[in-house]
Enzyme design. Sequence first.
Site, PDB file in Angstrom:
ATOM      1  N   PHE A  78       0.821  -1.219   0.000  1.00  0.00           N
ATOM      2  CA  PHE A  78       0.000   0.000   0.000  1.00  0.00           C
ATOM      3  C   PHE A  78       0.851   1.263   0.000  1.00  0.00           C
ATOM      4  O   PHE A  78       0.368   2.330  -0.385  1.00  0.00           O
ATOM      5  CB  PHE A  78      -0.934   0.012   1.235  1.00  0.00           C
TER       6      PHE A  78
ATOM      7  N   LYS B 274      -1.166  -7.007  -9.403  1.00  0.00           N
ATOM      8  CA  LYS B 274      -2.131  -7.123  -8.296  1.00  0.00           C
ATOM      9  C   LYS B 274      -1.726  -6.070  -7.266  1.00  0.00           C
ATOM     10  O   LYS B 274      -0.836  -6.281  -6.463  1.00  0.00           O
ATOM     11  CB  LYS B 274      -2.045  -8.532  -7.693  1.00  0.00           C
TER      12      LYS B 274
ATOM     13  N   GLU C 276      -5.002  -3.738  -1.963  1.00  0.00           N
ATOM     14  CA  GLU C 276      -6.446  -3.473  -1.935  1.00  0.00           C
ATOM     15  C   GLU C 276      -6.766  -2.205  -1.124  1.00  0.00           C
ATOM     16  O   GLU C 276      -7.900  -1.740  -1.123  1.00  0.00           O
ATOM     17  CB  GLU C 276      -7.215  -4.684  -1.391  1.00  0.00           C
TER      18      GLU C 276
ATOM     19  N   SER D  94       5.396  -6.988   3.232  1.00  0.00           N
ATOM     20  CA  SER D  94       5.981  -7.338   4.531  1.00  0.00           C
ATOM     21  C   SER D  94       6.743  -8.670   4.428  1.00  0.00           C
ATOM     22  O   SER D  94       6.476  -9.485   3.543  1.00  0.00           O
ATOM     23  CB  SER D  94       4.867  -7.439   5.574  1.00  0.00           C
TER      24      SER D  94
ATOM     25  N   CYS E 228       9.641   1.928   3.425  1.00  0.00           N
ATOM     26  CA  CYS E 228      10.540   0.819   3.752  1.00  0.00           C
ATOM     27  C   CYS E 228      11.962   1.315   3.965  1.00  0.00           C
ATOM     28  O   CYS E 228      12.796   0.600   4.511  1.00  0.00           O
ATOM     29  CB  CYS E 228      10.525  -0.215   2.642  1.00  0.00           C
TER      30      CYS E 228
ATOM     31  N   GLU F 292       9.488  -4.259  12.893  1.00  0.00           N
ATOM     32  CA  GLU F 292       9.161  -3.115  12.037  1.00  0.00           C
ATOM     33  C   GLU F 292       7.839  -2.519  12.516  1.00  0.00           C
ATOM     34  O   GLU F 292       6.837  -3.222  12.584  1.00  0.00           O
ATOM     35  CB  GLU F 292       9.032  -3.575  10.582  1.00  0.00           C
TER      36      GLU F 292
HETATM   37  P1  NAD Z   1       1.575  -6.665   2.909  1.00  0.00           P
HETATM   38  O1  NAD Z   1       2.626  -7.708   2.963  1.00  0.00           O
HETATM   39  O2  NAD Z   1       0.463  -6.718   3.891  1.00  0.00           O
HETATM   40  O3  NAD Z   1       0.863  -6.660   1.455  1.00  0.00           O
HETATM   41  C1  NAD Z   1       1.614  -6.626   0.273  1.00  0.00           C
HETATM   42  C2  NAD Z   1       0.814  -7.305  -0.841  1.00  0.00           C
HETATM   43  O4  NAD Z   1       0.625  -8.683  -0.494  1.00  0.00           O
HETATM   44  C3  NAD Z   1      -0.577  -6.709  -1.049  1.00  0.00           C
HETATM   45  O5  NAD Z   1      -0.831  -6.642  -2.427  1.00  0.00           O
HETATM   46  C4  NAD Z   1      -1.490  -7.709  -0.360  1.00  0.00           C
HETATM   47  O6  NAD Z   1      -2.765  -7.780  -0.959  1.00  0.00           O
HETATM   48  C5  NAD Z   1      -0.754  -9.019  -0.530  1.00  0.00           C
HETATM   49  N1  NAD Z   1      -1.020  -9.961   0.580  1.00  0.00           N
HETATM   50  C6  NAD Z   1      -1.305  -9.650   1.866  1.00  0.00           C
HETATM   51  N2  NAD Z   1      -1.467 -10.774   2.589  1.00  0.00           N
HETATM   52  C7  NAD Z   1      -1.284 -11.813   1.742  1.00  0.00           C
HETATM   53  C8  NAD Z   1      -1.312 -13.234   1.903  1.00  0.00           C
HETATM   54  N3  NAD Z   1      -1.570 -13.801   3.082  1.00  0.00           N
HETATM   55  N4  NAD Z   1      -1.064 -13.999   0.829  1.00  0.00           N
HETATM   56  C9  NAD Z   1      -0.792 -13.459  -0.379  1.00  0.00           C
HETATM   57  N5  NAD Z   1      -0.751 -12.106  -0.577  1.00  0.00           N
HETATM   58  C10 NAD Z   1      -0.988 -11.298   0.466  1.00  0.00           C
HETATM   59  O7  NAD Z   1       2.327  -5.247   2.980  1.00  0.00           O
HETATM   60  P2  NAD Z   1       1.716  -3.796   3.133  1.00  0.00           P
HETATM   61  O8  NAD Z   1       1.187  -3.616   4.503  1.00  0.00           O
HETATM   62  O9  NAD Z   1       0.831  -3.495   1.989  1.00  0.00           O
HETATM   63  O10 NAD Z   1       3.037  -2.901   2.924  1.00  0.00           O
HETATM   64  C11 NAD Z   1       3.919  -2.578   3.969  1.00  0.00           C
HETATM   65  C12 NAD Z   1       5.099  -3.519   4.004  1.00  0.00           C
HETATM   66  O11 NAD Z   1       5.792  -3.479   2.745  1.00  0.00           O
HETATM   67  C13 NAD Z   1       6.144  -3.125   5.030  1.00  0.00           C
HETATM   68  O12 NAD Z   1       6.591  -4.272   5.678  1.00  0.00           O
HETATM   69  C14 NAD Z   1       7.248  -2.494   4.214  1.00  0.00           C
HETATM   70  O13 NAD Z   1       8.528  -2.546   4.791  1.00  0.00           O
HETATM   71  C15 NAD Z   1       7.186  -3.307   2.974  1.00  0.00           C
HETATM   72  N6  NAD Z   1       7.815  -2.617   1.861  1.00  0.00           N
HETATM   73  C16 NAD Z   1       9.056  -3.033   1.497  1.00  0.00           C
HETATM   74  C17 NAD Z   1       9.713  -2.391   0.478  1.00  0.00           C
HETATM   75  C18 NAD Z   1      11.088  -2.821   0.058  1.00  0.00           C
HETATM   76  O14 NAD Z   1      11.565  -2.309  -0.921  1.00  0.00           O
HETATM   77  N7  NAD Z   1      11.732  -3.741   0.742  1.00  0.00           N
HETATM   78  C19 NAD Z   1       9.094  -1.315  -0.184  1.00  0.00           C
HETATM   79  C20 NAD Z   1       7.816  -0.934   0.213  1.00  0.00           C
HETATM   80  C21 NAD Z   1       7.179  -1.596   1.242  1.00  0.00           C
END
Ligand code: NAD
Length: 508
Positions: free
Chosen positions: A153, A177, A180, A230, A285, A393
């Site tokens: 997000f 994808k 959401e 994450s 991040c 985090e």
């Molecule tokens: P998230 O892991 O909750 O979601 C990321 C994506 O995965 C979304 O599209 C979501 O719909 C999908 N998803 C969620 N749960 C899932 C599951 N059980 N199975 C399959 N897909 C699933 O992350 P978020 O809250 O949207 O974003 C924040 C996180 O992203 C933080 O941990 C941040 O550090 C990380 N991030 C990392 C970087 C990097 O470059 N390393 C960059 C941006 C964000």
Amino acid sequence: MSNLNKVMGNFIDNQCVVSASSRQANVFNPATGEVSLSVSLSTIEETQAAIASAQTAFESWSQITPLNRARVLFKFKALVEAHSHELAELIASEHGKVYSDAMGELTRGLEVVEFACGIPHLQKGEHSLNVGRGVDSYSLMQPLGVCAGISPFNFPAMVPMWMFPVSIACGNTFVMKPSEKDPSTIMRLAELLKEAGLPEGVFNVVNGDKTSVDVLLTDERIQAVSFVGSTPIAEYIYATASAHGKRVQALGGAKNHMLVMPDADPNQVVNSLMGAAYGSAGERCMAISVAVCVGDEVADNLIAKLQTEISTMTVGPGLYKQYDIENEPHMGPLVSKEHAQKVRDYITSGVEQGAALVVDGRDFVRKNHEQGYFVGPTLFDHVKVGMRIYDEEIFGPVLCVVRVDSYEEGLALINQHEYGNGTAIFTRDGDTARQFTEKVQVGMVGVNVPIPVPMAFHSFGGWKRSLFGPLHMHGPDGVRFYTRMKTITARWPTGLRAGPEFSMPTMK
Ligand code: NAD
């Protein structure tokens, strides 16, 4: 706009299509707490339809010359620039970040598009004349097929733009994808790609959750998966998609430290930390969430200066008086009610585990936005390993100060953390900085630069539990990730020029 009567569907074959799914998620305006639209959580069949569209498009798109693929991206870049206000507004209204920060995110995404416009040069491959006598060798960097992207997000424009411009420039087709929580920006970008001349099926958007993701990870037509999110989900993505024979790059979470040496310029440190810790409400991040101070004097001075600076910070809605960048708040709300509560719970755990809470943002309320998901800037001192606010985090506006006695202790502390996304050292001593860049176990390192995000023509990625897979995103690694190398060794028989020979053939 593409949000079909406020229920957003998908973008398949260059069309916004209504989803037949019975499942939907609400999208909120984090500054007000109001529902702005709902988004469909696509079915397995709808996700498969997007893959089928991309599979069909691959045959012709992969045959289009790299120069003509680049020309579509040149047009796309111009269109994104022309619609930048509208796009930044979409980002700010669904993510919550302030308008100028949303414009910054778009700019960083566009830099990857600019990089991908150079694909005729980037995809040339290599050539060696005479690897043997009369034998030449050369390589082709061929596209893979259908690729998938799954994004978080916190950068609804920039992170998808780390993925699809390079992928489609290389001749692949793509299924995205998005998160959401803020899906509108990518739907608008899909429309702009169509307007730029991208043929149908080359870029598709499937809105959804785990149901759609699992199809993308297992469907045999998908060749490569790029994920950002994450760490627990990144591990799942990496394991599942790899087990199904796909290339995977899965970027995870972070805990970024800034090592503050006694010789660092104190004002430079404070200014850098304020932006790096509290910009975008800490939902980056590459945000700095830990300041490691070498010596008590450094820590005491830093805490005093930070307290003063925090007292002048403004927190409010990301869209403040339409594009009034001069007067906009420094920081917006968090993305959701649940996330804001999670951050408050982390702050409470820090107090319970013995850290010194210097500035407490838990009770912050913004006037006229009482239902918004705001948490004020928060500062902890005397934070230690083993406390949840240090180990985990938080992804919110919470800065932890850790005190160490020496450079060596600070370096060891950073290296023992499970995450290795970004870090920075602030010092005036070149030798210390040089040693730090060599020894630190982190993927992206700043020297007097708090957020060392590589430019588009370099590659982005962390170490340890911040990245799974061998290749980083965008830049040269991005081109390697989205192409498969084929090496050809060719010998052409000599003597044909001389015409027919009528005597008995023998080896010459
Ligand atoms: P998230 O892991 O909750 O979601 C990321 C994506 O995965 C979304 O599209 C979501 O719909 C999908 N998803 C969620 N749960 C899932 C599951 N059980 N199975 C399959 N897909 C699933 O992350 P978020 O809250 O949207 O974003 C924040 C996180 O992203 C933080 O941990 C941040 O550090 C990380 N991030 C990392 C970087 C990097 O470059 N390393 C960059 C941006 C964000």
